[in-house]
Write a protein that holds these residues in place. Sequence first.
Motif, PDB file in Angstrom:
ATOM      1  N   ALA A  11       0.843  -1.192   0.000  1.00  0.00           N
ATOM      2  CA  ALA A  11       0.000   0.000   0.000  1.00  0.00           C
ATOM      3  C   ALA A  11       0.873   1.234   0.000  1.00  0.00           C
ATOM      4  O   ALA A  11       1.781   1.379   0.820  1.00  0.00           O
ATOM      5  CB  ALA A  11      -0.919   0.011   1.223  1.00  0.00           C
ATOM      6  N   GLY A  12       0.603   2.135  -0.945  1.00  0.00           N
ATOM      7  CA  GLY A  12       1.382   3.345  -1.052  1.00  0.00           C
ATOM      8  C   GLY A  12       2.735   3.119  -1.697  1.00  0.00           C
ATOM      9  O   GLY A  12       3.523   4.042  -1.842  1.00  0.00           O
ATOM     10  N   PRO A  58       4.623  12.668 -11.527  1.00  0.00           N
ATOM     11  CA  PRO A  58       3.583  13.713 -11.542  1.00  0.00           C
ATOM     12  C   PRO A  58       3.871  14.771 -12.606  1.00  0.00           C
ATOM     13  O   PRO A  58       4.139  15.938 -12.311  1.00  0.00           O
ATOM     14  CB  PRO A  58       3.656  14.286 -10.121  1.00  0.00           C
ATOM     15  N   LEU A  59       3.829  14.339 -13.866  1.00  0.00           N
ATOM     16  CA  LEU A  59       4.168  15.215 -14.993  1.00  0.00           C
ATOM     17  C   LEU A  59       3.261  16.438 -15.051  1.00  0.00           C
ATOM     18  O   LEU A  59       3.715  17.562 -15.251  1.00  0.00           O
ATOM     19  CB  LEU A  59       4.055  14.433 -16.302  1.00  0.00           C
ATOM     20  N   GLU A  78      -1.150  11.767  -6.522  1.00  0.00           N
ATOM     21  CA  GLU A  78      -0.184  10.897  -7.173  1.00  0.00           C
ATOM     22  C   GLU A  78       1.227  11.260  -6.710  1.00  0.00           C
ATOM     23  O   GLU A  78       1.572  12.426  -6.583  1.00  0.00           O
ATOM     24  CB  GLU A  78      -0.274  11.040  -8.698  1.00  0.00           C
ATOM     25  N   TRP A  79       2.039  10.239  -6.450  1.00  0.00           N
ATOM     26  CA  TRP A  79       3.460  10.414  -6.149  1.00  0.00           C
ATOM     27  C   TRP A  79       3.726  11.326  -4.946  1.00  0.00           C
ATOM     28  O   TRP A  79       4.689  12.085  -4.927  1.00  0.00           O
ATOM     29  CB  TRP A  79       4.194  10.955  -7.383  1.00  0.00           C
ATOM     30  N   LEU A  80       2.899  11.235  -3.934  1.00  0.00           N
ATOM     31  CA  LEU A  80       3.043  12.118  -2.771  1.00  0.00           C
ATOM     32  C   LEU A  80       4.383  11.908  -2.066  1.00  0.00           C
ATOM     33  O   LEU A  80       5.056  12.872  -1.687  1.00  0.00           O
ATOM     34  CB  LEU A  80       1.890  11.878  -1.791  1.00  0.00           C
ATOM     35  N   ALA A  81       4.790  10.659  -1.886  1.00  0.00           N
ATOM     36  CA  ALA A  81       6.014  10.382  -1.130  1.00  0.00           C
ATOM     37  C   ALA A  81       7.273  10.863  -1.844  1.00  0.00           C
ATOM     38  O   ALA A  81       8.303  11.091  -1.194  1.00  0.00           O
ATOM     39  CB  ALA A  81       6.118   8.874  -0.856  1.00  0.00           C
ATOM     40  N   PRO A 138       1.984   5.435  -7.792  1.00  0.00           N
ATOM     41  CA  PRO A 138       1.630   5.339  -6.373  1.00  0.00           C
ATOM     42  C   PRO A 138       0.619   6.414  -5.996  1.00  0.00           C
ATOM     43  O   PRO A 138       0.707   7.552  -6.456  1.00  0.00           O
ATOM     44  CB  PRO A 138       2.970   5.543  -5.661  1.00  0.00           C
ATOM     45  N   LEU A 139      -0.341   6.038  -5.148  1.00  0.00           N
ATOM     46  CA  LEU A 139      -1.439   6.933  -4.798  1.00  0.00           C
ATOM     47  C   LEU A 139      -1.596   7.054  -3.289  1.00  0.00           C
ATOM     48  O   LEU A 139      -1.324   6.111  -2.541  1.00  0.00           O
ATOM     49  CB  LEU A 139      -2.762   6.412  -5.375  1.00  0.00           C
TER      50      LEU A 139
END
Length: 301
Positions: free
Chosen positions: A41-42, A94-95, A124-127, A150-151
């Motif tokens: 997850a994540g 995150p284009l 999207e791509w928070l980490a 990743p979400l």
Amino acid sequence: MRFRLTEDQRALRAGVRQLLERRFDREALWGAAEAGGSGRAGGGPRLDRGLWRALGEAGFFALRLPEADGGVGLGLPEAVLVFEEAGRALLPGPLLATHLAAGAVPGAATGETVVTAVDGTLVEWLAEADVVRGDATGALPLRSLDPLTPLHRVPARQPGPRGPVATLLTAAEQLGTAARVCELAAQHARAREQFGRPIGAFQAVAHLCAGMLVRTETARAAVYAAAVTADPVDIAAARLLADEAAVRGARDCLQVHGGMGFTWESEVHLQLKRAWVRTHRTGGVTESEEILAAALAAGEA
């Protein structure tokens, strides 16, 4: 409306395709997919910062910035062509958020800063992001359907920066997927044989491929036209057509490939999963439908 690419626009599209083939080839695609397919997850692939900076150096993020501000000085039609190629290649990251942040967030235009945005309840791509536009407080990792995206989910609140440009560039990415799966289906239909004949010679397969091509070219006309007019109603229509062309096209491509299309080694399922994830961006289908419905009710469409 007739939309014919100029020599410069064709050169731009070819240049971007060559850059992506060199910096994000099939081996890199599968390496990223394997990294993101752990089921965590994540989880997901690590963002390739070298690739991100290479995109920045090529002007991917600064494409629409004025030259006086250090940008390339091109317009929305050129951005559509670039994002179409990114969609075709399944380029991760995150284009869209980084592109939209160029000029507003230091380092975004050059690829030194990775930017993501809260879009509804998904991020999207928070980490991997250096900057988050919008409130991501309380974000929880999700197991993403797409191993390349990743979400995180955030509580329902006002989304970050959103608008017609974000919707159109998402449609352009969907157009790239639609074109790619159409290409993959045609290649397989010509190469795969049954009963001593290419399967493309059978009417059922030929009809699937023809339908994919019609939906792709219809979406292409709508997306390119909306890039010229920049009209929110045209953009909403383009988004609906591009979403359908991508998702339905990928599903039909799976049918053409048969059981092979469902295996991990096939690119087709990755295209379908990315197309599904994109349908939830920038308000999704519902928001575009509401814009078109309001325009029809007002007699404007």
